[in-house]
Design a protein around this motif. Structure first.
Motif, PDB file in Angstrom:
ATOM      1  N   ALA A 168     -13.522  -5.641   0.514  1.00 46.23           N
ATOM      2  CA  ALA A 168     -12.203  -5.138   0.216  1.00 46.23           C
ATOM      3  C   ALA A 168     -12.345  -4.038  -0.646  1.00 46.23           C
ATOM      4  O   ALA A 168     -13.265  -4.030  -1.931  1.00 46.23           O
ATOM      5  CB  ALA A 168     -11.379  -6.178  -0.516  1.00 46.23           C
ATOM      6  N   THR A 169     -12.086  -2.689  -0.528  1.00 48.26           N
ATOM      7  CA  THR A 169     -12.180  -1.589  -1.375  1.00 48.26           C
ATOM      8  C   THR A 169     -10.810  -1.459  -1.984  1.00 48.26           C
ATOM      9  O   THR A 169      -9.864  -1.163  -1.173  1.00 48.26           O
ATOM     10  CB  THR A 169     -12.556  -0.168  -0.689  1.00 48.26           C
ATOM     11  N   LEU A 201      -3.552  -0.317 -14.872  1.00 50.75           N
ATOM     12  CA  LEU A 201      -2.194   0.326 -15.067  1.00 50.75           C
ATOM     13  C   LEU A 201      -1.492   0.449 -13.300  1.00 50.75           C
ATOM     14  O   LEU A 201      -0.533   0.280 -13.258  1.00 50.75           O
ATOM     15  CB  LEU A 201      -2.179   1.690 -15.418  1.00 50.75           C
ATOM     16  N   GLN A 202      -2.385   0.678 -12.468  1.00 52.01           N
ATOM     17  CA  GLN A 202      -1.830   0.726 -10.844  1.00 52.01           C
ATOM     18  C   GLN A 202      -3.011   0.570 -10.216  1.00 52.01           C
ATOM     19  O   GLN A 202      -4.248   0.819 -10.557  1.00 52.01           O
ATOM     20  CB  GLN A 202      -1.542   2.113 -10.737  1.00 52.01           C
ATOM     21  N   GLY A 203      -3.004  -0.121  -9.078  1.00 50.75           N
ATOM     22  CA  GLY A 203      -3.951  -0.367  -8.136  1.00 50.75           C
ATOM     23  C   GLY A 203      -3.407  -0.306  -6.435  1.00 50.75           C
ATOM     24  O   GLY A 203      -2.333  -1.027  -6.126  1.00 50.75           O
ATOM     25  N   ASP A 204      -4.157   0.039  -5.809  1.00 46.70           N
ATOM     26  CA  ASP A 204      -4.049   0.220  -4.377  1.00 46.70           C
ATOM     27  C   ASP A 204      -5.187  -0.264  -3.567  1.00 46.70           C
ATOM     28  O   ASP A 204      -6.473  -0.283  -3.920  1.00 46.70           O
ATOM     29  CB  ASP A 204      -3.638   1.581  -3.891  1.00 46.70           C
ATOM     30  N   VAL A 205      -4.827  -1.133  -2.514  1.00 48.32           N
ATOM     31  CA  VAL A 205      -5.706  -1.580  -1.290  1.00 48.32           C
ATOM     32  C   VAL A 205      -6.175  -0.472  -0.526  1.00 48.32           C
ATOM     33  O   VAL A 205      -5.417   0.065   0.285  1.00 48.32           O
ATOM     34  CB  VAL A 205      -5.498  -2.963  -0.831  1.00 48.32           C
ATOM     35  N   SER A 206      -7.270  -0.016  -0.590  1.00 55.15           N
ATOM     36  CA  SER A 206      -7.693   1.342   0.329  1.00 55.15           C
ATOM     37  C   SER A 206      -8.285   0.318   1.666  1.00 55.15           C
ATOM     38  O   SER A 206      -7.588   1.058   2.686  1.00 55.15           O
ATOM     39  CB  SER A 206      -8.828   2.072  -0.232  1.00 55.15           C
ATOM     40  N   GLU A 207      -9.241  -0.430   1.969  1.00 56.21           N
ATOM     41  CA  GLU A 207      -9.505  -0.876   2.824  1.00 56.21           C
ATOM     42  C   GLU A 207      -9.834  -2.115   2.922  1.00 56.21           C
ATOM     43  O   GLU A 207     -10.399  -2.732   1.569  1.00 56.21           O
ATOM     44  CB  GLU A 207     -10.983   0.102   3.455  1.00 56.21           C
ATOM     45  N   THR A 208      -9.703  -2.986   4.093  1.00 55.45           N
ATOM     46  CA  THR A 208     -10.388  -4.443   3.973  1.00 55.45           C
ATOM     47  C   THR A 208     -10.976  -4.485   5.422  1.00 55.45           C
ATOM     48  O   THR A 208     -10.353  -4.104   6.649  1.00 55.45           O
ATOM     49  CB  THR A 208      -9.282  -5.516   3.884  1.00 55.45           C
ATOM     50  N   TRP A 209     -12.099  -5.323   5.367  1.00 58.54           N
ATOM     51  CA  TRP A 209     -12.816  -5.450   6.848  1.00 58.54           C
ATOM     52  C   TRP A 209     -13.854  -6.643   6.810  1.00 58.54           C
ATOM     53  O   TRP A 209     -14.200  -6.881   5.630  1.00 58.54           O
ATOM     54  CB  TRP A 209     -13.430  -4.186   7.323  1.00 58.54           C
ATOM     55  N   TYR A 251      -1.204  -2.352  -4.578  1.00 59.78           N
ATOM     56  CA  TYR A 251      -1.659  -3.380  -3.564  1.00 59.78           C
ATOM     57  C   TYR A 251      -0.777  -3.472  -2.428  1.00 59.78           C
ATOM     58  O   TYR A 251      -0.607  -4.891  -2.168  1.00 59.78           O
ATOM     59  CB  TYR A 251      -1.716  -4.401  -4.641  1.00 59.78           C
ATOM     60  N   GLU A 252      -0.574  -2.746  -1.776  1.00 60.33           N
ATOM     61  CA  GLU A 252       0.316  -2.870  -0.571  1.00 60.33           C
ATOM     62  C   GLU A 252      -0.341  -2.096   0.515  1.00 60.33           C
ATOM     63  O   GLU A 252       0.196  -2.279   1.713  1.00 60.33           O
ATOM     64  CB  GLU A 252       1.670  -2.184  -0.807  1.00 60.33           C
ATOM     65  N   TYR A 253      -1.254  -1.054   0.437  1.00 60.75           N
ATOM     66  CA  TYR A 253      -1.703  -0.303   1.573  1.00 60.75           C
ATOM     67  C   TYR A 253      -3.374  -0.642   1.715  1.00 60.75           C
ATOM     68  O   TYR A 253      -4.118  -0.691   0.820  1.00 60.75           O
ATOM     69  CB  TYR A 253      -1.545   1.171   1.039  1.00 60.75           C
ATOM     70  N   ASN A 254      -3.576  -1.110   2.830  1.00 67.27           N
ATOM     71  CA  ASN A 254      -4.761  -1.593   3.067  1.00 67.27           C
ATOM     72  C   ASN A 254      -5.852  -0.360   3.974  1.00 67.27           C
ATOM     73  O   ASN A 254      -6.899  -0.666   4.449  1.00 67.27           O
ATOM     74  CB  ASN A 254      -5.153  -2.884   4.003  1.00 67.27           C
ATOM     75  N   GLY A 255      -5.090   1.009   4.107  1.00 70.15           N
ATOM     76  CA  GLY A 255      -5.959   2.070   4.906  1.00 70.15           C
ATOM     77  C   GLY A 255      -6.036   1.706   6.357  1.00 70.15           C
ATOM     78  O   GLY A 255      -6.828   2.571   6.966  1.00 70.15           O
ATOM     79  N   ALA A 256      -5.532   0.794   6.917  1.00 74.03           N
ATOM     80  CA  ALA A 256      -5.752   0.519   8.396  1.00 74.03           C
ATOM     81  C   ALA A 256      -4.170   0.688   8.986  1.00 74.03           C
ATOM     82  O   ALA A 256      -4.056   0.194  10.247  1.00 74.03           O
ATOM     83  CB  ALA A 256      -6.290  -0.887   8.481  1.00 74.03           C
ATOM     84  N   GLY A 257      -3.302   1.023   8.355  1.00 74.46           N
ATOM     85  CA  GLY A 257      -2.028   1.415   9.031  1.00 74.46           C
ATOM     86  C   GLY A 257      -1.071   0.146   8.929  1.00 74.46           C
ATOM     87  O   GLY A 257      -0.297   0.059   9.672  1.00 74.46           O
TER      88      GLY A 257
END
Length: 302
Positions: free
Chosen positions: A250-251, A234-242, A152-158
């Motif tokens: 939010a993906t 167990l694990q989650g990441d933010v891929s994209e938000t727009w 949950y720290e990366y949003n895919g947009a840099g």
């Protein structure tokens, strides 16, 4: 087809489905949890130039291939120019335009030649457009930008930020939203297992609800029900938000464990799956309008 679907251990949902707004047919940005993701297979979103980048180049390609000149280029144009030159030579030699004497013969031959050339050029244009259409249907891979971070720290947009502080992007996702996504993972899975249509309807978009209702109906027709229990993220990441207008998307990639089996509706015996804990990784896309709750709008397999 129903027998084939029920034979799979994770048969509660078939493939990837739903909508991600204008990004429906684009691959989500990769994360540590989900480096590669299958594109959405079933969606009610129309394929347009906005959500299909490959189609953006079609007008330019079509213009580049468009024949030029009075009769066009290629074989058809060459043939027409040859007929015209040959007819003029025949006229000068006293044999008429192509062997038919008189002005009436000239007009008839020109008309027939133009019709034939038009049909041939249309046939050639259709053949040239098919490769472009085929390439437009192919999903375009997305590339990640920016560094990779933990759950949950990366949003895919840099842009990235510590958990709980939101994101430096137009569509911010805060810790409360991430907690809600984890809750919805459990709530949607449990409601699907209970075949609770009302609970599913309140947590999903009408499109996702229609796909899930279809699968639940297929399970009932096949005499089985899907039981999913002991769900744990167990694990989650933010891929994209727009944002798209008043809608926020939010993906997120989620790797979770659960007990996932198919049971006979009459005997309650396990007919497929395993009672042991198994892991699955999926990308869930959530959407909400202004001053409304999050709803599940798409699920993609990794």
């Amino acid at each position: 087809m129903s027998l084939i679907a029920m034979d799979h251990a994770d048969a509660r949902r078939s493939g990837s489905f739903g909508s991600r707004g204008t990004r429906t047919f684009q691959a989500p940005a990769p994360t540590q949890t989900a480096p590669t993701t299958a594109p959405i297979e079933r969606s009610m979103s129309p394929r347009t130039q906005t959500n299909n980048p490959a189609a953006m180049n079609q007008p330019a390609a079509a213009n580049a291939q468009r024949p030029g000149g009075m009769f066009g280029g290629g074989f058809a144009g060459s043939m027409m120019r040859g007929l015209l030159i040959g007819g003029v030579i025949g006229l000068l030699l006293g044999h008429g335009f192509g062997g038919l004497a008189g002005m009436l013969g000239l007009i008839l031959q020109i008309g027939l030649a133009m019709i034939v050339a038009t049909l041939i050029m249309r046939w050639l244009a259709n053949r040239q457009s098919r490769p472009a259409e085929a390439s437009a249907r192919s999903p375009q891979p997305a590339t990640a930008t920016g560094p990779q971070h933990s759950a949950y720290e990366y949003n895919g947009a840099g842009s990235s930020a510590p958990m709980g502080s939101g994101f430096a992007s137009e569509a911010q996702v805060e810790q409360a939203d991430l907690d809600r996504f984890e809750q919805m993972l459990n709530e949607v899975q449990s409601a699907y297992s209970r075949e609770d249509y009302a609970a599913l309807r309140s947590r999903t978009t009408p499109e996702v609800m229609s796909y899930m209702a279809e699968e639940l109906g297929q399970n009932a027709t096949s005499g089985v029900r899907n039981e999913v229990s002991d769900i744990k993220l167990l694990q989650g990441d933010v891929s994209e938000t727009w944002r798209e207008g008043d809608d926020q998307y939010a993906t997120v990639a989620m790797r979770y464990e659960s007990r996932d089996v198919m049971r006979d509706r009459t005997t309650n015996d396990v007919v497929s799956g395993d009672m042991d804990l198994t892991e699955a990784t999926e990308l869930w896309t959530f959407v909400r309008s202004r001053n409304s709750d999050w709803k599940l709008s798409a699920i993609q397999e990794v």
